[in-house]
Write an enzyme that holds these catalytic residues in place. Structure first.
Site, PDB file in Angstrom:
ATOM      1  N   HIS A  84      -6.197 -44.210 -76.329  1.00 35.58           N
ATOM      2  CA  HIS A  84      -7.322 -44.994 -76.842  1.00 35.58           C
ATOM      3  C   HIS A  84      -7.629 -46.198 -75.954  1.00 35.58           C
ATOM      4  CE1 HIS A  84      -4.297 -47.383 -79.268  1.00 35.58           C
ATOM      5  NE2 HIS A  84      -5.157 -48.350 -79.075  1.00 35.58           N
ATOM      6  N   ASP A 219      -0.868 -40.301 -78.092  1.00 36.33           N
ATOM      7  CA  ASP A 219      -1.789 -41.355 -77.669  1.00 36.33           C
ATOM      8  C   ASP A 219      -1.409 -41.949 -76.302  1.00 36.33           C
ATOM      9  OD1 ASP A 219      -3.676 -43.338 -77.556  1.00 36.33           O
ATOM     10  OD2 ASP A 219      -3.319 -44.097 -79.570  1.00 36.33           O
ATOM     11  N   SER A 647      -1.516 -52.446 -77.685  1.00 31.71           N
ATOM     12  CA  SER A 647      -1.712 -51.009 -77.494  1.00 31.71           C
ATOM     13  C   SER A 647      -1.370 -50.637 -76.056  1.00 31.71           C
ATOM     14  CB  SER A 647      -3.165 -50.635 -77.758  1.00 31.71           C
ATOM     15  OG  SER A 647      -3.377 -50.551 -79.130  1.00 31.71           O
TER      16      SER A 647
HETATM   17  N1  ARG Z   1      -5.432 -48.392 -84.567  1.00 29.79           N
HETATM   18  C1  ARG Z   1      -4.985 -48.202 -83.237  1.00 29.79           C
HETATM   19  C2  ARG Z   1      -5.069 -49.491 -82.463  1.00 29.79           C
HETATM   20  O1  ARG Z   1      -5.839 -50.363 -82.767  1.00 29.79           O
HETATM   21  C3  ARG Z   1      -5.612 -47.028 -82.543  1.00 29.79           C
HETATM   22  C4  ARG Z   1      -7.060 -47.004 -82.452  1.00 29.79           C
HETATM   23  C5  ARG Z   1      -7.721 -45.820 -81.787  1.00 29.79           C
HETATM   24  N2  ARG Z   1      -7.858 -44.694 -82.631  1.00 29.79           N
HETATM   25  C6  ARG Z   1      -8.914 -44.448 -83.437  1.00 29.79           C
HETATM   26  N3  ARG Z   1      -8.828 -43.431 -84.235  1.00 29.79           N
HETATM   27  N4  ARG Z   1     -10.012 -45.157 -83.422  1.00 29.79           N
HETATM   28  O2  ARG Z   1      -4.356 -49.698 -81.500  1.00 29.79           O
END
Ligand code: ARG
Length: 712
Positions: A84, A219, A647
């Site tokens: 991501h 991821d 992240s």
């Molecule tokens: N919630 C995670 C973050 O903020 C992953 C976000 C990306 N994934 C998504 N389904 N939008 O690091």
């Protein structure tokens, strides 16, 4: 004696409960945290964590694109981050003909790597406490002057630290202005995509599973840093060479066990852990629900068009993912702030502070002032959100925002500035994809946002334009009036047509702009905010910042034996803890469960998986990446203290090897940016064995794994 026992007990308790709270500054680890880290299982010296002269972890943990973290995992500048985090780059390189977002991509050799224009990676060279330098210059200033003066002071400090080098610097405010730190960085600008799984793996579970555990997302994505012949930052060139790092992280594929030491270094974005109870209330009752409602509208409008056409889907995917990510975030934050009773906890802390400070001149009025300040702000609490997340959110509004700056430059009449701006605008257009489908999405969201605005912003805070123009379209029925006004805007504005909009920026004519219906509307909205609310919002920001600063200073005086950590602010930090489950949940997920989810929810496209993954699953060829039970690990939990910006951060074992890749937090602790909750707060990590298996077996790119240093 009793008191003694009590305090020893309290110390032990706090040691147990709060051990893993905190996003610590690497430069202070030796002083404050090193012994505790050793007690938990750290084997490295404190110099191996952070040091300026010898290579240390900080040389391998890099700032990816300004919003994520990544780590160097080979001596050839190979970089690992989340899928991501690479998403925008990957989607940007995708087209219906060469769809790497959906199909994945693995460079067979370096010449196949894809240069990503605009992506940069910054590496911290050193950090320094510059508190005295900053405070000396702002002494005695009121808050407004101070805020205005700070950027200049930062520039001076950065200049002195970096002049004559290719380095850049930034000064970060800590503890709401009780301390300041300088970070010196080197920024690499030739970054190339090396590999990514298809998004059905890299984003498996999509928005359904986002912010939740158990999780099954692969991821990750990989990039490479390129440098000039002297190993220094340089613009893209075929002559550039893979960057040779001062340090890179070896990979531990022995697997994780409950209680294992686990630390995470990275660039957490923002927390507000010292927020007052009133701020919690504004979040739960006013701002968070508004953001969710406004984003809902945007997402639905985009989704409708993305489902119709692959090209449009690829163009909007990245924006959709980031808006959806924080749409769900704010829903979770409001919910969990309430469920975890954060308002009540803050009130209790404030009551203790009030008691302690009752006779202290510096602090005794603080909480009273806080109350007055927040009460005064509350009625305007939605203004900024409705502007940024609402009125200015459609692409049409963004075009107009750009055109408006252009118009201001016109008014100044400086030809050179005009042509420079024109260049910038034409460049900026590239980041704002527009086609008839996106215009259709824009129209739907414009209409819905305006309805929300009309219904939720107090009438006396709305611009006269609302009554004088918009509602005139149908004097009996505001809803119908907004629909008719929206029609008029999208039939007549030059910015509701991709060709006309682009033509305007190539040949900007102020007269055409000033007659544009959408321009007039946005201008009225903006002027309403600027003339009536900006000063109120600014005053609140300044005053609450100053009050927060005094509060933190007071807390530190009140608890002299406690070590405080500063809020996250996009600067390098380290959090340490252990691999750990929570509540009823499992600690590690596996590939069997990926396949099972796919079978159980056949109609949810977010649980699609490539046939190739199913085939490999059936073959059970997990080799050295299997767990003891023969299954393939996918994700695991640790109790580290992270937030957005972390992240892509490496999860590092006691010996300094990477065991996983942090990518999310759990639903039960979504109140975490405002209040750390040790019982619930967990970090969700991709298991490094899943990453390597996907590269080697799924992507058939063993040469990439061979570059790494494996600890088996
Ligand atoms: N919630 C995670 C973050 O903020 C992953 C976000 C990306 N994934 C998504 N389904 N939008 O690091």
């Amino acid at each position: 004696m009793k008191k003694f026992i009590y305090s020893v007990l309290a110390l032990l308790m706090s040691g147990l409960v709060h051990a893993d709270e905190g996003m610590w500054l690497p430069i202070l680890l030796k002083k404050y945290n090193y012994e505790a880290m050793k007690a938990k299982g750290l084997k490295l010296t404190s110099e191996q964590l952070y040091d300026v002269n010898t290579s240390s972890l900080k040389d391998a943990v890099v700032w990816f694109g300004g919003g994520c973290t990544a780590e160097i995992i080979s001596d050839k500048g190979l970089v690992l981050t989340n899928h991501h985090c690479g998403y925008d780059a990957i989607a940007g390189k995708s087209s219906p003909q060469d769809n790497i977002l959906d199909n994945g991509f693995w460079a067979k050799n370096m010449s196949e790597e894809k240069a990503i224009e605009g992506l940069t990676i910054a590496i911290v060279q050193r950090m320094e406490d510059v508190t005295d330098k900053v405070l000396a210059e702002i002494k005695g200033m009121d808050e407004k002057t101070r805020a205005a003066k700070l950027p200049e002071i930062y520039r001076k400090i950065v200049k002195a630290a970096t002049e004559g080098t290719n380095q850049e610097g930034l000064v970060r405010e800590m503890f709401k202005g009780n301390a300041y730190y300088l970070f010196v960085l080197e920024r690499y600008t030739d970054i190339r995509l090396v590999g990514t799984p298809p998004q059905s793996i890299g984003k498996f579970g999509g928005e359904t599973d986002n912010w939740m555990w158990p999780r099954h997302t692969g991821d990750f994505s990989m990039f490479r840093i390129y440098a000039n012949k002297d190993n220094k930052p340089a613009a893209y060139s075929v002559e550039n060479k893979p960057y040779t790092p001062k340090h890179f992280l070896p990979i531990n594929i022995k697997g994780v066990n409950k209680g294992d030491f686990a630390m995470i270094m990275g660039f957490p974005g923002r927390t507000n852990r010292y927020e007052f109870s009133q701020g919690v209330q504004i979040a739960t009752d006013i701002v968070d629900p508004a953001i969710v409602a406004l984003r809902d509208v945007r997402l639905n409008a985009w989704k409708e068009q993305m489902n119709k056409d692959v090209d449009t889907r690829l163009k909007l995917s990245s924006d959709f993912a980031s808006v959806a990510n924080y749409w769900k975030y704010f829903r979770g934050e409001a919910e969990q702030l309430k469920r975890n009773k954060v308002f009540e906890q803050k009130q209790k802390e404030e009551a203790a502070f009030a008691k302690w400070s009752a006779n202290k001149a510096e602090y005794k009025n603080l909480l009273g002032d806080v109350k007055t300040t927040f009460e005064a702000y509350k009625p305007y609490g939605l203004q900024r959100t409705y502007l940024n997340e609402g009125i200015l959110a459609p692409t049409l509004s963004k075009f107009i925002g750009m055109a408006m700056s252009m118009d201001e430059t016109f008014e100044k009449g400086d030809e050179k500035a005009i042509s420079k701006m024109k260049e910038q605008m034409i460049e900026g257009l590239k980041d704002l994809p527009y086609n008839p489908m996106i215009v259709a999405a824009d129209k739907r969201m414009f209409d819905s946002i305006l309805v929300l605005y009309y219904n939720n912003i107090p009438k006396d805070q709305q611009p006269a334009y609302m009554n004088d123009v918009v509602l005139k379209y149908n004097t009996d029925n505001p809803r119908a009036a907004i629909a008719a006004f929206t029609n008029d805007v999208f039939n007549n504005s030059i910015f509701a047509d991709e060709n006309m909009a682009s033509a305007w920026f190539h040949n900007p004519r102020p007269a055409l702009l000033r007659n544009d219906i959408a321009y007039k509307f946005i201008k009225a909205m903006r002027e309403n905010y600027m003339s009536k609310f900006k000063s109120k919002v600014d005053a609140f920001t300044e005053t609450s910042q100053a009050l927060g600063r005094t509060y933190i200073k007071g807390l530190m005086e009140m608890n002299p034996s406690k070590t405080y950590y500063p809020d996250a602010n996009s600067s390098l930090r380290l959090t340490y803890g252990t691999v750990k489950p929570y509540m009823k949940y499992q600690m590690i997920t596996n590939l069997d469960e990926v396949i099972a989810k796919n079978k159980k929810f056949p109609t949810n496209p977010e649980y699609n998986v490539p046939q190739r993954l199913i085939d490999l699953y059936n073959a059970k060829d997990y080799g050295r990446y299997a767990m003891k039970d023969g299954k393939l690990p996918v994700a695991f939990l640790s109790d580290n203290d992270i937030t957005g910006g972390n992240s892509g951060s490496p999860v590092i074992d006691g010996e300094g090897n990477i065991i996983g890749l942090a990518f999310d937090g759990n639903w039960e602790a979504m109140s975490g940016n405002i209040h750390f909750d040790p019982a619930n707060k967990r970090t969700i990590n991709v298991d490094i064995r899943y990453v390597l298996w996907l590269i080697e077996k799924y992507g058939q790119a063993p040469q990439i794994v061979n570059e790494m240093k494996l600890i088996k």
